[in-house]
Structures are given as structure tokens and as C-alpha cells.
Design an enzyme around this catalytic site. Sequence first.
Site, PDB file in Angstrom:
ATOM      1  N   THR A   1      34.693 -21.885 -12.925  1.00  0.00           N
ATOM      2  CA  THR A   1      35.060 -20.480 -12.805  1.00  0.00           C
ATOM      3  C   THR A   1      34.552 -19.852 -11.522  1.00  0.00           C
ATOM      4  O   THR A   1      35.202 -18.982 -10.944  1.00  0.00           O
ATOM      5  CB  THR A   1      34.527 -19.692 -14.016  1.00  0.00           C
TER       6      THR A   1
ATOM      7  N   SER B   1      34.545 -28.013 -15.734  1.00  0.00           N
ATOM      8  CA  SER B   1      33.434 -28.910 -16.055  1.00  0.00           C
ATOM      9  C   SER B   1      33.803 -29.923 -17.128  1.00  0.00           C
ATOM     10  O   SER B   1      33.363 -31.076 -17.078  1.00  0.00           O
ATOM     11  CB  SER B   1      32.211 -28.096 -16.501  1.00  0.00           C
TER      12      SER B   1
ATOM     13  N   THR C   1      30.989 -23.476 -16.555  1.00  0.00           N
ATOM     14  CA  THR C   1      29.919 -23.222 -17.525  1.00  0.00           C
ATOM     15  C   THR C   1      30.135 -23.916 -18.865  1.00  0.00           C
ATOM     16  O   THR C   1      29.189 -24.042 -19.646  1.00  0.00           O
ATOM     17  CB  THR C   1      29.767 -21.712 -17.779  1.00  0.00           C
ATOM     18  N   ASP C   2      31.357 -24.388 -19.157  1.00  0.00           N
ATOM     19  CA  ASP C   2      31.625 -24.959 -20.475  1.00  0.00           C
ATOM     20  C   ASP C   2      30.682 -26.103 -20.819  1.00  0.00           C
ATOM     21  O   ASP C   2      30.144 -26.177 -21.921  1.00  0.00           O
ATOM     22  CB  ASP C   2      33.080 -25.429 -20.571  1.00  0.00           C
TER      23      ASP C   2
END
Length: 433
Positions: free
Chosen positions: A89, A137, A168-169
Site C-alpha cells: 500500500t 505482501s 501490511t497484510d
Amino acid sequence: MSSIPDRLRPTPRRLTAVLVPVLTAALTATVVSVIDRSPEPAAMALPPVTGTVAGVTGPTEIRSVAYAQAVNAAKAKKPKVTVIGTGGTISGVATSRSSFTEYRSGQIAIGDLVARLQPEIGQVADVSTVQFGNKGSGGYTIAEFHALTLAVESALKKSDAVVVTSGTDTMEEFAYWLDLTVRSRKPVVMTGAMRPWAAVTPDGPQVIGADGPANLYNSIVLAASQATYCYGTVLMLGDEFHAARDVTKTSSYRMDTFQSREFGVLGWIDGPNIKVGRAPARVEKCDAKQRWLTPFDLSRVAPTDLPRVEVVYGYQQAGGEAITAFADAGVKGIVTAGTGAGGISSAQSSARSAAAAKGVIFVSTTRTGSGASYSGSTTSPIIAGDDLLPQKARLLLLLSLAFAPADVDQVRTWVGTLGNPEWDTAPKGRPKD
């Protein structure tokens, strides 16, 4: 967990005397936009890029020669920091400036993101960039994780620290993997964003409220400061940094999504001040390098040697077919995310016993998000995962099986020590090699 020894216990009265200021370069420069409603607005000169670092304070007296040397070196000259981009992101492009959830990730090169932090970031560190990848990710494979470790270690041969950006996942898995496999004691900082950077096009205007610029800037500041030397990999978002082992993503959209459960954050970045609130147990071995290192040297193992390890979730009347299917497919290890303290259904238990008899090694964890699982066995290849999160226990089990195939005793030792590090309770003094 063992209690923290007195020499490493937080001592508020001594905070400001513990660590010295570590950067002579500027940390902040404020550009104020002033709205002048007069018919003929006068041109305003932007303030110069100036300022000094107030300093770094820590909670403990870290009795480490190596740590002190790293901190002193950072204040003596401008540090070199390499930023490795993997996408996510933070490099995303939104459909409009006010679109926080509608965007395409991995659209902006990491070199362009760092360039947009100039001239301010150039006074903090000499920054170079490496474009490792540019995707979400969750799209990375374990083989690519292997390559990322080698890329980080290569960068650390020439740089004082590395920052890795990702989505961030699965950022917590990126961070824990690097924590287990990077063998340099130099700082490694993971960062990313919950909102995309630009709108419409890669070189378009910044998204309203974008957190990426501040997160990337502060991550470079933290890495350059050497405040996390010997901490292993840390994760930094929203002015907070966390230990890779402890942190987890807790919300799909909230900006403060990353939490360290009962452990709490490691520290904060408050403008020109870095406040270190606690230290991970690993810091205690900083001077004893061989004790500080994990055994997982990926230069000795090919990506094809990394075995399959899967996670099976526990729930009401869960069937055992998933465990059986994984075992039949050649999976070498399985982590069970059980209910409560690690419980699994009777069907799963029967399937686990059958799979264990075939050589599959299990680690028992809880799906609750916190608390420990002690439901291991001393006679069967079923290992208690303590309070490791299932997704992190999977990575530790995978690496353990790669370096000690079918050696249940060694795997159990690594899960119990590397996976659950404790402070040394020996008398005061530096750790022995």
C-alpha cells in the site's frame, strides 16, 4: 517468562543518562503553508532545512560494548541506510485523493518514494534504494523470502542499517522471517502504510492523510539512529516500533492496526526524539555475537530445501481431513491454531496422531491471539508453541525443519528458546561467549 534483571529493568530517573544523542543531522523540517487572502499575495521564503536531534533515551543500561560503539558511530558521521522496496500500500495509487480503500498497490518505485522525502531525509542519512519487488505482501513466496534475506544481508555489508517496505497484510511475517534469518546485528526496520501514497497516477498528488511518507521517513530516522542495534528486526508504523516476534496486525483498516499484545511497543518516535520503552531479550547477548545469532544461515540452504509447513485452524467439531490431506501431500510440519490453550477436536487429534506416526512434526498454538499453549508432548513429535502466533510458529517450524530435518529434539529446543526467548537471570555482568 523470566523476570528482567535489575541492570536491564526500566529506570525512569536514569533515562536521559542512558544513551547519548545519536544523530548530528537534522530530523525535522517544517514547511508551513500559509493562506494569504490579500489581492496580491506576497511571496514567502520557505524556512531552511535545519534542526538537530534532541536525542535517544532508553529504559535500560545496556551493558554492551558493541551497542555503545554502534550508537557512538551514528553520531560521529552521517549513517548509510539502504531502503529495500517490496511494494504494498505504501507504494499504491488511489483513484482519488480521498480514496483510502480503492487503490492499486505496488505502483510507485521505492527510489521515487525516497526522492519525495528530500531534502529533509538527506540530512538524516545517506540513503540508497533497492527495488526487490513491487506487489502485495501476500503475493510473496517462501523462496522469495529466502532471496529477501540475502538481499538485506548484502545491503548491510555496505550500509549501517536497512529499511524494508512491504504491504501490511503479512508484514508481521516478513518481519519475523528477517528476525530469524538476518545474521547482522545492524538495525533492520520494516515499514509500510495503511493508506496509499499518491492519487490517480504514480506522480500524482498525495492522498489526503497518507501515512506512508511519515512512516518511511521515521523508519529511516530510526534505522540511522542505531537505537535498535542488536534488537533484531523491528516493525515501525504510526510513530511506534515493535518487536517482530510480538507484533501482529489487529484491524483491516485502522491506522493503529499493529499491536504487540500484552508485551507492548518497544518505543516511539516523537519528532526529534526517539524514546525506547523496552528491549527484547535478544539484546542481552549483543556482545556475545555467536549467542546472539540464530542458527538459520540461509547462505547454507537453497530455497528448494525449505519444506512445506501448513497451519490448521481449530473450531467446533472440526474435521481431521485437512491434517490427513496435508500429511498425504508431503507436508513436513503442521501448526495447529487450537481453541483456548491450544485444544483441537477429537477428529483433528486422531488425524494428528496418525500424521505424527508418519513423521509429520506439529507445533501447538492458540487461535486466541494471546496467551500460551503448553499442550506438547515429550514422546510424540508434538511441540508446545507457548505464546507464538500460529503464522509465526509456522515460519520457525519451517526453518527448524530445514536445518534439522526430522530431528524432533532439536526442533523442540529451537521452538522453546528461539521462539520464546527469556532474559538471563544470572548475576549482573556481561554475557559470556
